[in-house]
Scaffold this motif. Structure first.
Motif, PDB file in Angstrom:
ATOM      1  N   LEU A 207     -15.113 -31.217  15.638  1.00  0.00           N
ATOM      2  CA  LEU A 207     -14.446 -30.674  16.826  1.00  0.00           C
ATOM      3  C   LEU A 207     -13.360 -29.655  16.477  1.00  0.00           C
ATOM      4  N   LYS A 208     -13.138 -29.408  15.192  1.00  0.00           N
ATOM      5  CA  LYS A 208     -12.040 -28.522  14.803  1.00  0.00           C
ATOM      6  C   LYS A 208     -12.278 -27.104  15.296  1.00  0.00           C
ATOM      7  N   LEU A 209     -13.487 -26.631  15.149  1.00  0.00           N
ATOM      8  CA  LEU A 209     -13.804 -25.273  15.597  1.00  0.00           C
ATOM      9  C   LEU A 209     -13.825 -25.192  17.114  1.00  0.00           C
ATOM     10  N   LYS A 210     -14.359 -26.254  17.766  1.00  0.00           N
ATOM     11  CA  LYS A 210     -14.452 -26.241  19.233  1.00  0.00           C
ATOM     12  C   LYS A 210     -13.080 -26.308  19.887  1.00  0.00           C
ATOM     13  N   ALA A 211     -12.112 -26.927  19.205  1.00  0.00           N
ATOM     14  CA  ALA A 211     -10.782 -27.056  19.803  1.00  0.00           C
ATOM     15  C   ALA A 211     -10.110 -25.706  19.982  1.00  0.00           C
ATOM     16  N   ALA A 212     -10.384 -24.776  19.100  1.00  0.00           N
ATOM     17  CA  ALA A 212      -9.832 -23.418  19.183  1.00  0.00           C
ATOM     18  C   ALA A 212      -8.320 -23.429  19.380  1.00  0.00           C
ATOM     19  N   GLY A 213      -7.640 -24.284  18.622  1.00  0.00           N
ATOM     20  CA  GLY A 213      -6.186 -24.342  18.688  1.00  0.00           C
ATOM     21  C   GLY A 213      -5.623 -25.273  19.741  1.00  0.00           C
ATOM     22  N   GLY A 289     -17.136 -31.832  24.757  1.00  0.00           N
ATOM     23  CA  GLY A 289     -15.861 -31.965  25.442  1.00  0.00           C
ATOM     24  C   GLY A 289     -15.729 -30.990  26.597  1.00  0.00           C
ATOM     25  N   VAL A 290     -14.611 -31.093  27.308  1.00  0.00           N
ATOM     26  CA  VAL A 290     -14.344 -30.201  28.435  1.00  0.00           C
ATOM     27  C   VAL A 290     -12.859 -29.867  28.432  1.00  0.00           C
ATOM     28  N   VAL A 291     -12.534 -28.613  28.725  1.00  0.00           N
ATOM     29  CA  VAL A 291     -11.144 -28.150  28.732  1.00  0.00           C
ATOM     30  C   VAL A 291     -10.526 -28.449  30.094  1.00  0.00           C
ATOM     31  N   VAL A 292      -9.383 -29.180  30.089  1.00  0.00           N
ATOM     32  CA  VAL A 292      -8.690 -29.519  31.330  1.00  0.00           C
ATOM     33  C   VAL A 292      -7.198 -29.328  31.120  1.00  0.00           C
ATOM     34  N   PHE A 293      -6.447 -29.391  32.224  1.00  0.00           N
ATOM     35  CA  PHE A 293      -4.995 -29.301  32.143  1.00  0.00           C
ATOM     36  C   PHE A 293      -4.420 -30.693  31.945  1.00  0.00           C
ATOM     37  N   ASP A 294      -3.478 -30.813  31.023  1.00  0.00           N
ATOM     38  CA  ASP A 294      -2.837 -32.092  30.695  1.00  0.00           C
ATOM     39  C   ASP A 294      -1.411 -32.078  31.224  1.00  0.00           C
ATOM     40  N   ALA A 295      -1.124 -32.984  32.183  1.00  0.00           N
ATOM     41  CA  ALA A 295       0.206 -33.017  32.800  1.00  0.00           C
ATOM     42  C   ALA A 295       1.279 -33.473  31.823  1.00  0.00           C
TER      43      ALA A 295
END
Length: 737
Positions: A207-213, A289-295
């Motif tokens: 997942l390191k590459l997919k995280a993109a920072g 995975g899916v990119v979401v906003f983390d409160a």
């Protein structure tokens, strides 16, 4: 869905009205159904809710001893699928599992190492720890192992010398992987790792590459599937449904309605057909995975959501893993036990890889008769199953033993079927009198209906209530063999519904499960052919993996709030008159005699339970000791002071200080003559206390007009249970959950 203009919403409402003649039961139209799915289905933006983001456990909790939540179970911190793969350092550096890092060691100073795991220790989720493979240079290694010769090693060599656990704030940053790496095999052996092994050892996390920072948040899911009735009687118009909860939330959060996420339901297709698109989404959530906003962090994160387990009843679990069910020769979905063999043991465990091979073998058979023989041999169907495509192994305790259906609707119901036909009519009438005389103040559920006559139509809650008092009610009417089975069942029920799982007592708890099966084998052998009896042997392993059974129980619906305010403010509902209590309270507390004293019929305990006057309670004394008693009255003075009037129990102890137990391992109590007042805040909870009936406590003919005070006289079909109150012996009911 975003409605930017009011006109857009009006257009949608008009469209709903135009399409209202279509059939999307129970919704009036397709649009209503889609809107319901949008609002109630699991949405990645749930991490945008501060209450969810703030209470979500993001790393496995490595906890020794007592497990109370799903995230305490061993599966979360031993299965690589659930490892949270990264942590963000204070300088915003992302450190992943498999990264080579430099960190501070308390005795060796700055050390290199490879990160293998991130986790929390105990219940503290404020600090994250890392398990690191130490990679020591020659000087550091000789400081750690001074008697070992390393002269033959290259000066640039780093030595893999065991693991260490450090807080992540001890990590300085990313380090360069070594060119020469050897493994130290104590006491003096060293094994050189070649270039290929070294590259594999430091292989970047997937997942390191997919995280993109971005940060990565691991959010394991618990799926729930069940038959749901489409009408109020709960008997007709069956729907197959799917829903889920987030496993990283505490149980009291997941009991809330807003945190149980609806996925889909249908009265036209089965659960397996419904889960085809669900399985695709689950695979995507775990692999990509899916990119979401983390409160919590106020930024976008990559959420990865593997399936921790699927909760359902036994028939549904068999269906979801292509098992033939309880009538099969191989009737267990978790192991290969055979009906013709020994049902008292756990056989070879099933796994997904082996099951897929067996189903392929069934499909390869040329004739239907040959396929039938193979199905019998393996206990499986060869139907297409989308759940076999998700990364989770649905055979490896991912479909755990569900206690409500295995114990309540299983073993308890079987025991009643075996016991009730052996009782005479007069014994059954006496049992009903004893049931109604039983004080259920500590019970969370009540039993409704005649247990002697209607037990076959009892619901799960009825069996659950009955199991907590059965051994006390049936005691005078059971033969030795029946008593042994019911006692072993009561002990099994006690651990199955316990609010925690003690990992240090796993072997002891397994022996309780085995003890029940052995008792059934000896005294009620006909029950051994019941698959649910064998499934009990798998219960402790499921609790090791997932925590206490209440964490993965099908009884996940939130409890309805009790309407207690009117009960609490209802005056005159005490067992003694206000006039009699006033002088008594003045003498005990020194309250001014001129103050008005008002009596109340109930109070709310510290665990938010309603405690009525006459109930048995657990309270904490000023010296922080646990004590039991009877709540006599709740009093409030005109100055606003709320006092509870309590008659205490004394715990019986042997000369050595050990608590004396009765034949059921319940602590013995003696009702004392001590009557005292205490603060309402000291009342912890209602408890179940049982009178130790002697031969002078009898069931006899009575009148339905007789008064009832506590449980002294209870009427049932003309029979009353009369306690001999000169016998002041009680016991604490350890079987009450």
């Amino acid at each position: 869905m975003d409605f930017g203009e009011e006109s857009e919403l009006e257009d949608l409402i008009e469209e709903i009205r135009e399409q209202s003649n279509e059939s999307y039961y129970p919704f009036p139209s397709k649009i209503f159904a889609l809107l319901y799915l949008l609002v109630n289905s699991p949405h990645p933006m749930c991490l945008g809710r501060p209450d969810i983001a703030g209470n979500l456990v993001r790393y496995p909790i490595q906890k020794e001893g007592t497990y109370t939540e799903l995230f305490h179970g061993s599966r979360w911190h031993t299965d690589l699928r659930f490892y949270s793969p990264m942590v963000m350092l204070a300088d915003e550096t992302s450190v992943f599992v498999n990264d080579c890092v430099s960190f501070y060691h308390p005795t060796l100073g700055s050390v290199s190492g490879k990160v293998t795991k991130f986790f929390h220790q105990s219940d503290s989720i404020t600090e994250v720890y890392a398990r690191i493979d130490m990679l020591l240079d020659l000087r550091q290694f000789q400081r750690m192992v001074p008697d070992t010769t390393v002269m033959h090693l290259h000066s640039d060599t780093l030595i893999h010398a065991g693991q260490v656990v450090v807080p992540t704030n001890s990590i300085h940053g990313i380090a360069t992987p070594p060119s020469f790496l050897v493994r130290w095999i104590a006491p003096v052996n060293f094994v050189r790792m070649d270039e290929e092994e070294t590259l594999s050892y430091f292989l970047p996390h997937s997942l390191k590459l997919k995280a993109a920072g971005k940060r990565i948040v691991m959010v394991p899911l618990v799926l729930f599937s069940d038959d749901t009735s489409g009408n109020k009687s709960k008997k007709w118009h069956k729907f197959e449904s799917w829903s889920l909860v987030i496993a990283g939330l505490p149980r009291h959060f997941n009991a809330r309605k807003e945190n149980i996420h609806f996925i889909s339901c249908s009265d036209k297709v089965s659960s397996l057909e419904l889960c085809k698109p669900i399985a695709q989404q689950l695979t995507m959530l775990e692999t990509d995975g899916v990119v979401v906003f983390d409160a919590l962090n106020q930024e976008e994160v990559l959420v990865v959501a593997p399936v921790l387990c699927i909760v359902c009843d036994n028939p549904m679990a068999s269906k979801l893993c292509n098992h033939l069910g309880s009538s099969a020769l191989k009737y267990c979905r978790l192991c290969m036990v055979d009906r013709t063999g020994d049902p008292y043991v756990i056989c070879e465990k099933r796994c997904k890889c082996r099951a897929v091979e067996q189903m392929s073998e069934i499909k390869a058979q040329r004739t239907e008769d040959a396929k039938i023989e193979k199905r019998k041999e393996y206990g499986l169907r060869e139907d297409d199953n989308p759940l076999l495509d998700i990364p989770a192994d649905i055979y490896d305790d991912s479909l755990p033993v569900e206690v409500l259906h295995t114990l309540g609707l299983g073993a308890c119901k079987y025991l009643l079927k075996e016991t009730m036909p052996t009782l005479r009519p007069w014994q059954k009438r006496e049992i009903l009198a004893r049931v109604r005389a039983f004080n259920t103040s500590g019970f969370r559920v009540k039993m409704y209906g005649n247990v002697c006559q209607y037990y076959q139509s009892f619901l799960g809650r009825d069996f659950k209530a009955w199991a907590q008092m059965a051994i006390f009610i049936l005691k005078p009417y059971l033969n030795e063999g029946q008593a042994a089975v019911w006692l072993s069942f009561s002990k099994l029920f006690q651990i199955a519904y316990c609010e925690f799982f003690d990992a240090s007592k796993a072997a002891e708890w397994q022996s309780v499960c085995q003890g029940f099966v052995d008792a059934v084998k000896q005294h009620m052998p006909s029950l051994l052919q019941k698959p649910k009896t064998h499934m009990i042997l798998h219960l402790v392993q499921c609790m090791k993996e997932l925590g206490p059974s209440s964490a993965f129980s099908a009884e996940r619906a939130p409890r309805e709030q009790r309407h207690i305010s009117t009960r609490i403010t209802q005056k005159g509902n005490c067992n003694a008159t206000i006039e009699n209590l006033q002088g008594f309270t003045v003498a005990l507390t020194g309250t001014a005699a001129t103050e008005e004293i008002v009596g109340y019929g109930a109070i709310v305990s510290q665990d938010s339970s309603l405690v009525n006057c006459g109930d048995y309670i657990q309270l904490v004394t000023q010296s922080s000791q646990i004590q039991y008693g009877i709540l006599l009255a709740v009093l409030r003075t005109s100055s606003g002071t709320v006092l509870c009037l309590v008659q205490g129990f004394d715990s019986l102890q042997a000369p050595g200080g050990q608590t004396i137990l009765n034949e059921y391992d319940c602590p013995l109590l003696e009702l004392s003559k001590r009557i005292f007042t205490t603060s309402c805040h000291s009342i912890q909870s209602p408890v179940s206390v049982v009178h130790e009936c002697s031969t002078s406590c009898v069931v006899q003919q009575g009148s339905s007009a007789e008064s009832v005070e506590r449980e002294e006289v209870i009427v049932s079909d003309g029979l009353v249970l009369c306690h001999d109150w000169t016998n002041r012996m009680y016991c604490y009911n350890v079987f009450c959950v």
